[in-house]
Write a protein that holds these residues in place. Structure first.
Motif, PDB file in Angstrom:
ATOM      1  N   GLY A   1      15.241  23.181 -19.571  1.00 55.76           N
ATOM      2  CA  GLY A   1      16.207  22.629 -20.739  1.00 55.76           C
ATOM      3  C   GLY A   1      16.577  21.099 -20.974  1.00 55.76           C
ATOM      4  N   PHE A   2      17.028  20.599 -19.733  1.00 55.89           N
ATOM      5  CA  PHE A   2      17.695  19.793 -19.722  1.00 55.89           C
ATOM      6  C   PHE A   2      16.340  18.288 -20.041  1.00 55.89           C
ATOM      7  N   ALA A   3      15.182  18.850 -18.901  1.00 54.97           N
ATOM      8  CA  ALA A   3      14.614  17.912 -19.391  1.00 54.97           C
ATOM      9  C   ALA A   3      13.598  17.709 -20.334  1.00 54.97           C
ATOM     10  N   LEU A   4      13.863  18.426 -21.254  1.00 53.53           N
ATOM     11  CA  LEU A   4      12.749  17.982 -22.509  1.00 53.53           C
ATOM     12  C   LEU A   4      14.066  17.821 -23.967  1.00 53.53           C
ATOM     13  N   VAL A   5      15.471  18.180 -22.934  1.00 54.20           N
ATOM     14  CA  VAL A   5      16.792  16.584 -24.076  1.00 54.20           C
ATOM     15  C   VAL A   5      16.423  15.793 -23.762  1.00 54.20           C
ATOM     16  N   CYS A   6      15.880  15.063 -22.025  1.00 55.08           N
ATOM     17  CA  CYS A   6      15.248  13.749 -22.250  1.00 55.08           C
ATOM     18  C   CYS A   6      14.422  13.364 -23.061  1.00 55.08           C
ATOM     19  N   VAL A   7      13.614  14.162 -23.139  1.00 54.89           N
ATOM     20  CA  VAL A   7      12.224  13.901 -24.122  1.00 54.89           C
ATOM     21  C   VAL A   7      12.892  14.350 -26.010  1.00 54.89           C
ATOM     22  N   LEU A   8      13.464  15.097 -26.163  1.00 57.06           N
ATOM     23  CA  LEU A   8      14.042  14.913 -27.735  1.00 57.06           C
ATOM     24  C   LEU A   8      14.906  13.258 -27.531  1.00 57.06           C
ATOM     25  N   MET A   9      15.386  12.848 -26.400  1.00 54.31           N
ATOM     26  CA  MET A   9      16.337  11.495 -26.599  1.00 54.31           C
ATOM     27  C   MET A   9      15.610  10.600 -27.372  1.00 54.31           C
ATOM     28  N   MET A  10      14.634  10.776 -27.015  1.00 57.25           N
ATOM     29  CA  MET A  10      12.747   9.296 -26.604  1.00 57.25           C
ATOM     30  C   MET A  10      11.762   9.468 -27.957  1.00 57.25           C
ATOM     31  N   SER A  11      12.135  10.653 -28.469  1.00 55.08           N
ATOM     32  CA  SER A  11      11.148  10.659 -28.912  1.00 55.08           C
ATOM     33  C   SER A  11      12.106  10.603 -30.690  1.00 55.08           C
TER      34      SER A  11
ATOM     35  N   ILE B   1       5.810   7.966 -17.973  1.00 51.84           N
ATOM     36  CA  ILE B   1       6.301   6.636 -17.357  1.00 51.84           C
ATOM     37  C   ILE B   1       7.752   6.490 -17.248  1.00 51.84           C
ATOM     38  N   PRO B   2       8.144   6.700 -18.146  1.00 49.70           N
ATOM     39  CA  PRO B   2      10.408   6.666 -17.978  1.00 49.70           C
ATOM     40  C   PRO B   2      10.687   7.796 -17.600  1.00 49.70           C
ATOM     41  N   LEU B   3       9.928   8.890 -18.480  1.00 53.25           N
ATOM     42  CA  LEU B   3      10.455  10.055 -17.785  1.00 53.25           C
ATOM     43  C   LEU B   3       9.862  10.871 -16.395  1.00 53.25           C
ATOM     44  N   PHE B   4       9.061  10.195 -15.423  1.00 51.73           N
ATOM     45  CA  PHE B   4       8.627  10.490 -14.543  1.00 51.73           C
ATOM     46  C   PHE B   4       8.733  12.121 -13.156  1.00 51.73           C
ATOM     47  N   PRO B   5      10.084  11.033 -13.170  1.00 48.40           N
ATOM     48  CA  PRO B   5      10.834  12.725 -12.148  1.00 48.40           C
ATOM     49  C   PRO B   5      11.628  13.916 -13.510  1.00 48.40           C
TER      50      PRO B   5
ATOM     51  N   PHE C   1       9.389  14.921 -15.724  1.00 45.27           N
ATOM     52  CA  PHE C   1       7.968  15.544 -15.907  1.00 45.27           C
ATOM     53  C   PHE C   1       7.900  16.340 -15.017  1.00 45.27           C
ATOM     54  N   VAL C   2       7.636  15.852 -13.118  1.00 43.36           N
ATOM     55  CA  VAL C   2       8.037  16.813 -12.056  1.00 43.36           C
ATOM     56  C   VAL C   2       8.639  18.065 -12.475  1.00 43.36           C
ATOM     57  N   VAL C   3      10.159  17.707 -12.582  1.00 47.11           N
ATOM     58  CA  VAL C   3      10.476  18.858 -12.814  1.00 47.11           C
ATOM     59  C   VAL C   3      10.726  19.786 -13.403  1.00 47.11           C
ATOM     60  N   TYR C   4      10.087  19.281 -14.358  1.00 46.62           N
ATOM     61  CA  TYR C   4       9.587  20.363 -15.778  1.00 46.62           C
ATOM     62  C   TYR C   4       8.427  21.307 -15.279  1.00 46.62           C
ATOM     63  N   PHE C   5       7.479  20.814 -14.576  1.00 43.72           N
ATOM     64  CA  PHE C   5       6.602  21.496 -14.244  1.00 43.72           C
ATOM     65  C   PHE C   5       6.118  22.432 -13.539  1.00 43.72           C
TER      66      PHE C   5
ATOM     67  N   VAL D   1      19.140  20.939  -6.954  1.00 47.65           N
ATOM     68  CA  VAL D   1      18.411  19.525  -6.280  1.00 47.65           C
ATOM     69  C   VAL D   1      18.474  19.873  -8.381  1.00 47.65           C
ATOM     70  N   PHE D   2      17.561  20.814  -9.164  1.00 46.72           N
ATOM     71  CA  PHE D   2      16.825  20.418  -9.999  1.00 46.72           C
ATOM     72  C   PHE D   2      17.924  19.851 -10.950  1.00 46.72           C
ATOM     73  N   ILE D   3      18.599  20.687 -10.949  1.00 47.07           N
ATOM     74  CA  ILE D   3      19.653  20.822 -12.045  1.00 47.07           C
ATOM     75  C   ILE D   3      20.959  19.674 -12.283  1.00 47.07           C
ATOM     76  N   PRO D   4      21.024  18.962 -11.323  1.00 48.34           N
ATOM     77  CA  PRO D   4      21.533  17.563 -10.564  1.00 48.34           C
ATOM     78  C   PRO D   4      20.761  16.631 -11.010  1.00 48.34           C
ATOM     79  N   LEU D   5      19.579  16.484 -11.011  1.00 51.08           N
ATOM     80  CA  LEU D   5      18.904  15.618 -10.899  1.00 51.08           C
ATOM     81  C   LEU D   5      18.432  15.586 -12.247  1.00 51.08           C
ATOM     82  N   THR D   6      18.814  16.318 -12.955  1.00 50.73           N
ATOM     83  CA  THR D   6      17.768  16.435 -14.787  1.00 50.73           C
ATOM     84  C   THR D   6      19.359  15.569 -15.055  1.00 50.73           C
ATOM     85  N   ILE D   7      20.902  16.255 -15.075  1.00 52.78           N
ATOM     86  CA  ILE D   7      21.764  15.156 -15.976  1.00 52.78           C
ATOM     87  C   ILE D   7      21.808  13.923 -15.298  1.00 52.78           C
ATOM     88  N   VAL D   8      21.927  13.199 -13.919  1.00 53.28           N
ATOM     89  CA  VAL D   8      22.004  12.376 -13.652  1.00 53.28           C
ATOM     90  C   VAL D   8      21.074  11.353 -14.232  1.00 53.28           C
ATOM     91  N   TRP D   9      19.392  11.770 -14.598  1.00 48.69           N
ATOM     92  CA  TRP D   9      18.674  10.668 -15.553  1.00 48.69           C
ATOM     93  C   TRP D   9      19.199  11.537 -16.688  1.00 48.69           C
TER      94      TRP D   9
END
Length: 352
Positions: A167-177, A201-205, A207-211, A329-337
């Protein structure tokens, strides 16, 4: 038979319902066929990685193997354990397959090829796919087996844990678009630079987290502790046989294809070509820069290959390791990004 005659026969609403039904069938049938051949591809790919041939008996080079498997499951009896809750036992596979197929309603294949052009498409997908966990919980509980129950609890906890990171990874996509519409998300990635304009490119981490979270969500190796054969037999569907087991199988692979399709749309430009038009013209192949369905299918196929590659490569995680990866790992990383991207987007030198 013309349209006016049909409208007079069943009314305008009836025609609309028939047309919608036809579109649903046009999406569902290819997905089910894709699932069938994804199982064959999995057995073939893993076979070659382990220096085996894989299925090669039924049909030319084993191409009819999926149909033989389905036929075998369809003619088997559905055995309901004596202590099981019969209604919930039968309902669980339906609860699993329904969200896996319903989510495709808003997935765009090209700018014009989409069943329902919903502005809150991303929200719909996240809401509908999160319902799949109910099928797992109900199957584990209704089987009246401690192995199925433990497998169901493990699987449910794992799905819920990784959904947060997704969900956090997709929020980054939402912010971009700046949109929840999946078609708009793809078109926002369309630039003259080809793949340099993609969210990858800007959201590579992210993408890795999402996949990886998608692999965990679908209970695929190396996150398949819910069906760790060495510990708890086959997880939440240990008591299932015949058609009911086939439906669980179908749901798992349909979810894999859905995760791959969403990753391609959110991060890899969907149906957009990775080549800039100037580069394609310079090498004399301008058609390579044309966007279309083949590009989306190629991206989905590559991501599905990665699913199979992971299964053949990595050993199974321990359950506590899976939880640690998700929560620490994933949740803190997504919040930081998320905070980093939000901050950079307020500056004047944000290139995207």
């Amino acid at each position: 038979m013309n349209l006016a005659f049909v409208e007079g026969l069943i009314g305008v609403d009836g025609v609309t319902a028939l047309w919608t039904l036809a579109k649903i069938v046009a999406i569902t049938v290819p997905i089910i066929l894709s699932v069938a051949y994804l199982t064959l591809a999995e057995r073939k790919v893993i076979g070659y990685m382990q220096v085996r041939i894989g299925p090669n008996r039924v049909g030319y080079k084993g191409l009819l193997q999926p149909f033989a498997d389905v036929l075998k499951l369809l003619v088997k009896e559905i055995i309901i354990p004596s202590g099981a809750n019969k209604f919930l036992f039968i309902l669980a596979p339906v609860l699993s397959i329904m969200p896996a197929l319903a989510a495709w309603a808003v997935v765009p294949f090209t700018p014009d090829l989409v069943l329902a052009r919903v502005d809150a498409g991303l929200l719909y997908v996240m809401a509908i796919t999160s319902m799949g966990v109910y099928g797992v919980i109900v199957a584990g509980w209704a089987s009246n087996s401690k192995y199925a129950f433990i497998g169901g609890l493990r699987s449910a906890a794992q799905i819920v844990s990784y959904e947060i990171a997704m969900g956090f990874a997709l929020v980054c996509v939402l912010m971009m678009s700046g949109s929840l519409n999946l078609s708009t998300i793809v078109m926002e990635q369309s630039t003259a630079w080809g793949l340099l304009g993609w969210n990858l490119i800007p959201l590579f981490p992210m993408f890795v987290v999402y996949f990886i979270a998608g692999v965990a969500e679908t209970n695929r190796a190396p996150f398949d502790v819910a069906e760790g054969e060495s510990e708890i037999v086959a997880g939440f569907h240990v008591e299932y046989s015949g058609t009911a087991f086939a439906v669980f199988f179908l749901a798992e692979y349909a979810n894999m294809i859905l995760v791959a399709a969403l990753a391609a749309i959110m991060f890899l430009g969907g149906w957009l070509s990775p080549l800039p038009s100037a580069l394609a013209d310079s090498i004399g192949l301008p058609w390579l820069a044309a966007s279309g369905l083949p590009w989306l299918l190629l991206k989905i196929a590559f991501l599905l290959f990665c699913f199979l590659w992971f299964r053949a490569t990595f050993p199974r995680y321990r359950y506590d390791q899976i939880m640690r990866l998700g929560w620490k790992v994933f949740i803190p990383l997504t919040i930081v990004w998320l905070v980093l991207i939000g901050g950079l987007m307020q500056t004047s030198w944000w290139p995207w």
